[in-house]
Design a protein around this motif. Structure first.
Motif, PDB file in Angstrom:
ATOM      1  N   HIS A   2       3.008   7.802   2.102  1.00 15.55           N
ATOM      2  CA  HIS A   2       2.741   8.951   1.320  1.00 15.55           C
ATOM      3  C   HIS A   2       3.764   9.904   1.088  1.00 15.55           C
ATOM      4  O   HIS A   2       3.774  10.856   0.248  1.00 15.55           O
ATOM      5  CB  HIS A   2       1.644  10.020   1.890  1.00 15.55           C
ATOM      6  CG  HIS A   2       0.143   9.288   1.864  1.00 15.55           C
ATOM      7  ND1 HIS A   2      -0.540   8.416   2.456  1.00 15.55           N
ATOM      8  CD2 HIS A   2      -0.973   9.881   0.893  1.00 15.55           C
ATOM      9  CE1 HIS A   2      -1.713   8.248   2.302  1.00 15.55           C
ATOM     10  NE2 HIS A   2      -1.860   9.045   1.223  1.00 15.55           N
TER      11      HIS A   2
ATOM     12  N   GLU B  28      -6.320   2.367  -5.017  1.00 17.40           N
ATOM     13  CA  GLU B  28      -7.069   2.543  -3.813  1.00 17.40           C
ATOM     14  C   GLU B  28      -8.402   3.205  -4.146  1.00 17.40           C
ATOM     15  O   GLU B  28      -8.150   4.157  -4.514  1.00 17.40           O
ATOM     16  CB  GLU B  28      -6.213   2.948  -2.798  1.00 17.40           C
ATOM     17  CG  GLU B  28      -7.130   3.284  -1.455  1.00 17.40           C
ATOM     18  CD  GLU B  28      -6.166   3.944  -0.135  1.00 17.40           C
ATOM     19  OE1 GLU B  28      -5.193   4.327  -0.366  1.00 17.40           O
ATOM     20  OE2 GLU B  28      -6.871   3.723   0.996  1.00 17.40           O
TER      21      GLU B  28
ATOM     22  N   HIS C 195      -4.826   6.720  -5.022  1.00 16.65           N
ATOM     23  CA  HIS C 195      -6.396   6.714  -4.910  1.00 16.65           C
ATOM     24  C   HIS C 195      -7.015   7.100  -6.416  1.00 16.65           C
ATOM     25  O   HIS C 195      -6.587   7.837  -7.091  1.00 16.65           O
ATOM     26  CB  HIS C 195      -6.606   8.367  -4.270  1.00 16.65           C
ATOM     27  CG  HIS C 195      -6.404   8.234  -2.867  1.00 16.65           C
ATOM     28  ND1 HIS C 195      -6.939   7.196  -1.738  1.00 16.65           N
ATOM     29  CD2 HIS C 195      -5.188   8.711  -2.075  1.00 16.65           C
ATOM     30  CE1 HIS C 195      -6.318   7.403  -0.655  1.00 16.65           C
ATOM     31  NE2 HIS C 195      -5.265   8.530  -0.753  1.00 16.65           N
TER      32      HIS C 195
ATOM     33  N   HIS D 137       0.921  -1.238   0.129  1.00 19.54           N
ATOM     34  CA  HIS D 137      -0.087   0.118   0.082  1.00 19.54           C
ATOM     35  C   HIS D 137       1.104   1.337   0.084  1.00 19.54           C
ATOM     36  O   HIS D 137       1.623   1.707   1.156  1.00 19.54           O
ATOM     37  CB  HIS D 137      -0.946   0.025   1.196  1.00 19.54           C
ATOM     38  CG  HIS D 137      -1.864   0.978   1.270  1.00 19.54           C
ATOM     39  ND1 HIS D 137      -3.111   0.785   1.941  1.00 19.54           N
ATOM     40  CD2 HIS D 137      -1.993   2.261   0.682  1.00 19.54           C
ATOM     41  CE1 HIS D 137      -3.800   1.964   2.022  1.00 19.54           C
ATOM     42  NE2 HIS D 137      -3.304   3.012   1.123  1.00 19.54           N
TER      43      HIS D 137
ATOM     44  N   ASP E  30       0.871   2.414   3.543  1.00 17.66           N
ATOM     45  CA  ASP E  30       0.185   3.567   3.324  1.00 17.66           C
ATOM     46  C   ASP E  30       0.939   4.734   3.274  1.00 17.66           C
ATOM     47  O   ASP E  30       0.496   6.012   3.457  1.00 17.66           O
ATOM     48  CB  ASP E  30      -1.213   3.926   4.224  1.00 17.66           C
ATOM     49  CG  ASP E  30      -2.042   4.409   3.474  1.00 17.66           C
ATOM     50  OD1 ASP E  30      -2.197   5.055   2.486  1.00 17.66           O
ATOM     51  OD2 ASP E  30      -3.343   4.900   4.232  1.00 17.66           O
TER      52      ASP E  30
ATOM     53  N   HIS F  28       1.535   5.470  -2.207  1.00 23.52           N
ATOM     54  CA  HIS F  28       1.091   6.557  -2.894  1.00 23.52           C
ATOM     55  C   HIS F  28       2.194   7.246  -3.624  1.00 23.52           C
ATOM     56  O   HIS F  28       3.152   7.583  -3.201  1.00 23.52           O
ATOM     57  CB  HIS F  28       0.157   7.426  -2.201  1.00 23.52           C
ATOM     58  CG  HIS F  28      -0.822   6.836  -1.529  1.00 23.52           C
ATOM     59  ND1 HIS F  28      -2.154   6.900  -2.201  1.00 23.52           N
ATOM     60  CD2 HIS F  28      -1.202   6.152  -0.392  1.00 23.52           C
ATOM     61  CE1 HIS F  28      -3.206   6.053  -1.583  1.00 23.52           C
ATOM     62  NE2 HIS F  28      -2.403   5.649  -0.433  1.00 23.52           N
TER      63      HIS F  28
HETATM   64 MN    MN Z   1      -3.813   4.834   1.097  1.00 22.59          MN
END
Ligand code: MN
Ligand code: AMP
Ligand code: MN
Ligand code: MN
Length: 287
Positions: free
Chosen positions: A250, A65, A40, A8, A248, A10
């Protein structure tokens, strides 16, 4: 050990800070051998990352996502190992991206009522690829000096119930699962403990997800505590779901670090048990 897997993350094609190439390079430096890019509502970062993944010899899992509305709440489904050329998935994501632009205009108009002007123009500049996220609004609010950090920007303006919040209807749960499964992917409920659901609500989400063909729960994310891991792994066993893990991530200035994740409990079956080494993008899992 599977601390070298992160499913996961981004890029700047959504609300991440890094280009796909820099994200892959960062993965390499951190000793991650298998990375899923899961922006996303877009696959654009995956396309661009392919070359860098070859160069840095990082296994790239094509992912996304997807923003979902379930019982009026915003839920995220991660699709892993999806066929990025699937046109139904691509069309579905395009619709979500256009909802993002429309929502951004509405958020900007609500902010202008508070005297914060030109927000749409400014977030459009920040979101390089027009995939406008609330994170971009948070950045913009910091620049305007009306919030001292991201958390405050969300708490004062952007969270549900605050004056800059706009409720929109994303994909339905079953629709998002259909898109992912139609693209031969694995459907995962992202960060299930972050939705402020009661346990009963979470069970009802998981049940509906499983019945609609969902595959896995993200049992481990950067912030997951041991009691949450036990609770999520119990749900995996109860509903015969696989377990995923992902930071996740970023970007370097945000709090979640890449990799460095806790282990999936031995009584759960990891998502990658579905993937074979013959798969074009997934190889060398033992690395
Ligand atoms: Mn995410
Ligand atoms: P959106 O999908 O545009 O509604 O934005 C949601 C994104 O904002 C999430 O993916 C997070 O990256 C970020 N986010 C949500 N809530 C918060 C919060 N309380 N503090 C900081 N970032 C948040
Ligand atoms: Mn995000
Ligand atoms: Mn999410």
């Amino acid at each position: 050990m599977h601390t070298h897997i992160d499913l996961h993350s981004h890029t700047h094609y959504s609300d991440g800070e890094l280009s796909p190439r820099d994200l892959i390079s960062c993965a390499k430096q951190k000793g991650i051998t298998t990375l899923a890019i899961t922006d996303h509502d877009t696959l654009a970062g995956v396309f661009e990352a392919k070359q860098a993944a070859k160069e840095f010899m990082v296994n790239l899992i094509p992912g996304v996502e997807i923003s979902v509305t379930w019982q009026g709440k915003s839920i995220h489904l991660v699709g892993l190992n999806v066929d990025v050329d699937n046109s139904t998935l691509q069309k579905g994501l395009e619709k979500l991206l256009s909802i993002r632009v429309e929502r951004a205009k509405m958020i900007a108009s609500q902010l202008s009522e508070l005297g914060i002007e030109n927000s749409f123009e400014e977030v459009s500049q920040l979101a390089k690829f027009n995939n406008i996220s609330r994170n971009h609004f948070a950045c913009h609010l910091l620049k305007k000096n009306v919030a001292k950090d991201f958390n405050q920007a969300f708490k004062r303006y952007l969270m549900n119930g605050r004056p800059g919040y706009v409720s929109v209807t994303w994909a339905s749960l079953s629709e998002a699962i259909e898109w992912i499964k139609g693209a031969q992917g694995v459907a995962v409920i992202a960060h299930p403990t972050r939705y402020k659901l009661t346990h009963t609500q979470l069970v009802s989400l998981v049940k509906e997800f499983k019945e609609a063909g969902g595959d896995a729960l993200e049992v481990i994310t950067a912030s997951t505590q041991f009691d949450e891991i036990r609770r999520m792994s119990r749900l995996c066993r109860e509903f015969n779901l696989l377990a995923s893990l992902g930071s996740d991530y970023h970007g370097p200035t945000t709090w979640a670090k890449m990799g460095n994740l806790k282990q999936i409990p031995e009584n759960c079956q990891p998502v990658w048990s579905l993937w074979s080494e013959d798969d074009a993008v997934f190889f060398n899992t033992s690395g």
